[in-house]
Write an enzyme that holds these catalytic residues in place. Structure first.
Site, mmCIF file in Angstrom:
data_model
loop_
_atom_site.group_PDB
_atom_site.id
_atom_site.type_symbol
_atom_site.label_atom_id
_atom_site.label_comp_id
_atom_site.label_asym_id
_atom_site.label_seq_id
_atom_site.Cartn_x
_atom_site.Cartn_y
_atom_site.Cartn_z
ATOM 1 N N LYS A 25 10.692 -10.371 -2.254
ATOM 2 C CA LYS A 25 10.370 -10.654 -0.857
ATOM 3 C C LYS A 25 9.572 -11.945 -0.708
ATOM 4 C CE LYS A 25 8.515 -6.562 -0.427
ATOM 5 N NZ LYS A 25 8.993 -5.966 -1.692
ATOM 6 N N GLY A 98 3.726 -9.600 8.277
ATOM 7 C CA GLY A 98 2.586 -10.511 8.264
ATOM 8 C C GLY A 98 2.898 -11.768 7.489
ATOM 9 N N ARG A 126 -3.187 -6.761 12.835
ATOM 10 C CA ARG A 126 -3.568 -7.409 11.584
ATOM 11 C C ARG A 126 -4.264 -8.751 11.833
ATOM 12 N NH1 ARG A 126 1.273 -6.842 7.371
ATOM 13 N NH2 ARG A 126 -0.409 -7.525 5.964
ATOM 14 N N GLN A 171 -0.480 -15.875 1.095
ATOM 15 C CA GLN A 171 0.165 -16.207 2.367
ATOM 16 C C GLN A 171 -0.557 -17.346 3.075
ATOM 17 O OE1 GLN A 171 0.350 -12.627 4.686
ATOM 18 N NE2 GLN A 171 1.556 -11.521 3.153
ATOM 19 N N ASP A 321 -0.819 -5.267 -3.605
ATOM 20 C CA ASP A 321 0.327 -4.524 -3.097
ATOM 21 C C ASP A 321 0.686 -3.330 -3.976
ATOM 22 O OD1 ASP A 321 0.691 -6.111 -0.865
ATOM 23 O OD2 ASP A 321 2.074 -7.477 -1.873
#
Length: 435
Positions: A25, A98, A126, A171, A321
């Site tokens: 992903k 997100g 978030r 991110q 995660d």
């Protein structure tokens, strides 16, 4: 009102077989975004089948990027537009992702128009201040709902900044490096704890030049604005985060035998394998090769007797995660699991610390919840129960794994949330489970 689905998981006695994972992903998101602002076309094979990565493609189409899915559902062909995208006529719908909202905000901040970025109910809770603050410092105008979505981003000619990230986040780092492509000067991003480097690797794959060096336990990355990207042909390696659930399932049974071909082996992600081997799972890596800067290999896995471990400090950031499923199998280990320094779990798709603790207790486990982690004793016996996914794909999948060792059947409400990352997960888990 949409009715939540339920999935019934029965106990198993073994895990055996082979599973080809859908595309990673993290890489799929970044390839789709960079292909859209590259010159020329890109062909991406084994693109993630998850809904989150579909959200990224939908947003890129809304920004004027043409793409099509070939006959094989995992191949995406993208026509790059170069640095200039088109003003969207509708809000950019990031769904539950997100990753999409945070990273794409860096690109739209460098455009000459205003974009509205929206998401579902979960995403709207978030925190986005972590990208709003540095992007505003670069010259974008961003309004939000008290630091949360929806975001209204008015792009500008950006200026480079020197930014030390207060929260370790791959991110946010990718967001700022993407924004740096549109900035005057050289943007520098420093992180105190090293995070996943897929953004840096992907940028290089598309032809960008950047400098990266270690700084203590972290790193700094510099990128010069104005660089042009070129389209690529690439195959996305299998998703290691999704593989985690099958690895943990195999770890529950000493006689398990599992093969995972063509899997991402990026060093910033492979800490998971170290932890599982320390806990007693037998893993060997074969056919290791480098593709577009990313390491890819195949795993041969056999079960073992699980001990326990502590996850803290930089490991908590690296495994953020994967902690939910490690916690879900912790009661079946000899010494249990302690998780610290993982407060970031509180602001994921659900409050994952609270979600894990609640479901474990429903199954009869002892668990102690802290603000930044969990303490879960080992050598426990769990029973099947009615559990809640909390509309969180990782919680749904984590407790499907835990249920394999429970006594009796387990029902998971909201199981359809697994489609966010891995639509075929429950079918594949059932296929691998021997009874």
């Amino acid at each position: 009102m949409k009715l939540a689905s339920e999935t019934l998981v029965r106990p198993a006695r073994n895990i055996r077989g082979s599973v080809q994972l859908p595309g990673d992903k993290s890489i799929s998101h970044r390839y789709a975004m960079l292909a859209g602002i590259a010159e020329g076309s890109s062909r991406i094979e084994n693109y993630s089948t998850g809904a989150d990565c579909a959200s990224t493609l939908g947003c890129m189409r809304a920004l004027g990027v043409k793409w099509e899915r070939k006959t094989d559902q995992d191949i995406i062909e993208i026509e790059g537009r170069g640095a200039a995208l088109s003003a969207p006529s509708t809000p950019l719908d990031c769904g539950n992702s997100g990753s999409t909202m945070r990273m794409l905000s860096g690109i739209v901040s460098g455009q000459s128009f205003t974009s509205e970025m929206i998401g579902d109910e979960s995403l709207s809770r978030r925190p986005m201040e972590r990208v709003i603050k540095p992007l505003t410092a670069m010259g974008a105008q961003i309004s939000s709902h008290q630091g949360k979505p929806p975001l209204r981003v008015t792009g500008a000619k950006l200026k480079a900044i020197d930014y030390k990230m207060p929260v370790a986040s791959a991110q946010v780092k990718s967001c700022l490096l993407f924004a740096g492509l549109f900035a005057d000067g050289e943007t520098r991003v420093e992180e105190s704890i090293r995070t996943r480097d897929h953004g840096e690797v992907a940028l290089r794959a598309f032809g960008a030049q950047l400098e990266r060096k270690s700084v203590g336990a972290g790193s700094e990355v510099r990128i010069r604005g104005g660089q042009r990207l070129r389209g690529i042909e690439a195959r996305v390696p299998g998703d290691l985060s999704s593989a985690t659930f099958f690895l943990c399932a195999a770890a529950l049974f000493p006689e398990s035998e599992l093969t995972l071909p063509n899997l991402l082996m990026n060093p910033t992600r492979a800490r998971l394998l170290d932890i599982l081997m320390q806990m007693g799972l037998h893993i060997s890596v074969t056919q290791l090769e480098e593709i577009h800067g990313e390491l890819v290999g195949s795993l041969q896995v056999t079960g073992g007797k699980l001990t326990g471990t502590t996850i803290a400090g930089s490991d908590s950031a690296a495994l953020i995660d994967e902690i939910p499923v490690l916690a879900a199998i912790a009661p079946f280990t000899e010494k249990g699991l302690e998780v610290r320094d993982a407060k970031e779990l509180r602001v994921k798709e659900s409050d994952r610390i609270a979600s894990v603790a609640a479901n474990l207790r429903q199954m009869g486990a002892q668990v102690e919840e802290q603000e930044d982690g969990l303490t879960i004793p080992g050598n426990q016996t769990l029973h099947g129960a009615d559990l809640d996914s909390y509309d969180d794909h990782r919680i749904a999948m984590a407790f499907a794994v835990s249920a394999l060792r429970a006594k009796g059947e387990t029902r998971i409400r909201g199981a359809e949330s697994a489609a966010i990352s891995y639509p075929a997960f429950f079918a594949k888990l059932e296929e691998l489970s021997e009874r």
